[in-house]
Write an enzyme that holds these catalytic residues in place. Structure first.
Site, short mmCIF file in Angstrom:
data_model
loop_
_atom_site.label_atom_id
_atom_site.label_comp_id
_atom_site.label_asym_id
_atom_site.label_seq_id
_atom_site.Cartn_x
_atom_site.Cartn_y
_atom_site.Cartn_z
CG MET A 176 -2.00 -0.82 1.38
SD MET A 176 -3.53 -0.80 1.78
CE MET A 176 -2.44 -1.01 3.50
CE1 TYR A 209 5.12 8.80 3.98
CE2 TYR A 209 5.46 7.23 6.19
CZ TYR A 209 5.54 8.45 5.37
OH TYR A 209 6.13 8.93 5.58
CG HIS A 266 8.36 0.52 5.96
ND1 HIS A 266 8.90 -1.29 6.13
CD2 HIS A 266 6.91 0.40 6.36
CE1 HIS A 266 7.41 -1.72 6.31
NE2 HIS A 266 6.69 -1.18 6.52
CG HIS A 303 6.84 -1.99 1.88
ND1 HIS A 303 6.87 -0.88 2.78
CD2 HIS A 303 5.51 -2.62 2.19
CE1 HIS A 303 5.48 -0.51 3.29
NE2 HIS A 303 4.67 -2.05 2.84
CE LYS A 360 4.01 -4.50 11.32
NZ LYS A 360 2.00 -4.38 11.32
CB VAL A 377 12.13 -5.78 8.87
CG1 VAL A 377 13.62 -4.76 8.53
CG2 VAL A 377 13.00 -6.80 8.00
NE ARG A 418 -2.75 1.63 9.73
CZ ARG A 418 -3.65 0.32 8.88
NH1 ARG A 418 -2.79 -0.46 8.87
NH2 ARG A 418 -4.53 0.86 8.03
O1 PAF Z 1 0.03 -5.86 3.46
C1 PAF Z 1 -0.47 -5.15 2.44
O2 PAF Z 1 0.07 -4.08 2.17
C2 PAF Z 1 -1.62 -4.99 2.18
O3 PAF Z 1 -3.02 -5.79 3.28
C3 PAF Z 1 -2.01 -6.01 1.14
C4 PAF Z 1 -1.81 -6.90 0.86
C5 PAF Z 1 -1.26 -4.64 0.08
C6 PAF Z 1 -3.40 -5.55 0.44
O4 PAF Z 1 -4.37 -4.34 -0.01
#
Ligand code: PAF
Length: 286
Positions: free
Chosen positions: A27, A29, A31, A34, A146, A173, A184
């Site tokens: 989604m 933003y 870090h 990701h 997580k 992480v 968040r």
């Molecule tokens: O983990 C997330 O960022 C979201 O739940 C995902 C898997 C991208 C689905 O919107």
């Protein structure tokens, strides 16, 4: 790196290149959590796609959809540096055209833990992940441990619907003090940020007891609660769970693989975290 905002453009670009494809759904933003998914996916696939889509269907009416942090330019810079091949960043109308009314119901699993506190959350997650899998057609998809329940919901959906995508769960992480990275975390005030590692310490307390042979679910949940309750800035504990994996039903006794997980509220932030209790990790188990 190609950036596509429509399904048709993404699919046309994908058809021009062959090779195995990894997908990291996000989604945005981004870090370091990701980036750990992106780096593993880069190593394991010929081609790599990252999706960026803040999915309104997984937010409840009183949740933070509008306020959810977004920074597309920064995300794209980071992904360029990771040699990502495709970014798929659709708008809401592309993913949910007017009249969209087809949903995936993740069943009982979606009503437990996070699902009990965020009704409809996993219906939104399962639906958007299924759509992303249909659009992108990856060989493998990468998710952070997580969100342990999300991994379980996605794995079960893939298996039940015969989607043929390999789901890879990547270890959480953490900051140096143990706080799990999350987009968040920006909601935390400096004082809350300082107190937040109590969540990880609470999980470690249960893991320590379990690794010493404690198998009573209530004792393990109690050990987590003691640490959380010692932390005054934690305003509410949504749940403390010791549940069997992969079904996530609460356990009286831990006799196999399990997950200890928590969700707490601190001001504007809701923090979730978990540790896997894997009997194969215990000394002498091999
Ligand atoms: O983990 C997330 O960022 C979201 O739940 C995902 C898997 C991208 C689905 O919107």
């Amino acid at each position: 790196m190609d950036v596509h905002t429509t399904v048709a453009d993404f699919q046309a670009a994908r058809r021009r290149r062959s090779g195995s494809l990894g997908l990291v759904p996000t989604m945005g933003y981004l870090h370091r959590g990701h980036l750990a998914l992106v780096r593993l996916a880069r190593e394991e696939n010929d081609l790599l796609a990252v999706s960026i889509f803040v999915n309104p269907a997984q937010f409840g009416p009183s949740e933070d959809y509008e306020a959810y942090p977004r920074d597309m330019d920064r995300d794209l810079d980071l992904l360029r540096r990771e040699r990502v091949d495709y970014v798929f960043a659709p708008g809401v109308e592309e993913m949910y055209p007017p009249g969209h009314d087809t949903w995936i119901d993740p069943g009982d699993l979606g009503t437990r833990l996070e699902g009990a506190h965020r009704p409809g959350h996993f219906r939104g997650v399962a639906t958007v992940v299924a759509k992303l899998f249909n659009v992108v057609a990856p060989d493998r998809a990468y998710f952070g441990q997580k969100d342990g329940q999300q991994v379980a919901v996605v794995r079960r959906m893939v298996s039940h619907l015969g989607m043929g995508v390999d789901i890879v769960a990547v270890p959480t992480v953490r900051e140096e003090d143990g706080l799990a990275l999350s987009s968040r975390n920006v909601y935390l005030t400096p004082e809350q940020r300082e107190a937040a590692p109590a969540v990880f310490r609470a999980l470690l307390a249960a893991e320590r007891l379990w690794s010493r042979g404690e198998r009573d679910g209530d004792v393990l949940r109690g050990a987590v609660r003691i640490v959380l309750e010692e932390t005054p800035l934690i305003e509410a504990v949504d749940y403390v769970s010791v549940a069997g994996t992969p079904g996530l039903a609460e356990l009286d006794r831990v006799t196999g693989p399990a997950m200890v997980s928590v969700a707490v509220r601190m001001g504007r932030a809701r923090l979730i975290d978990n540790l896997v209790l894997d009997p194969a990790s215990l000394p002498g188990s091999h």
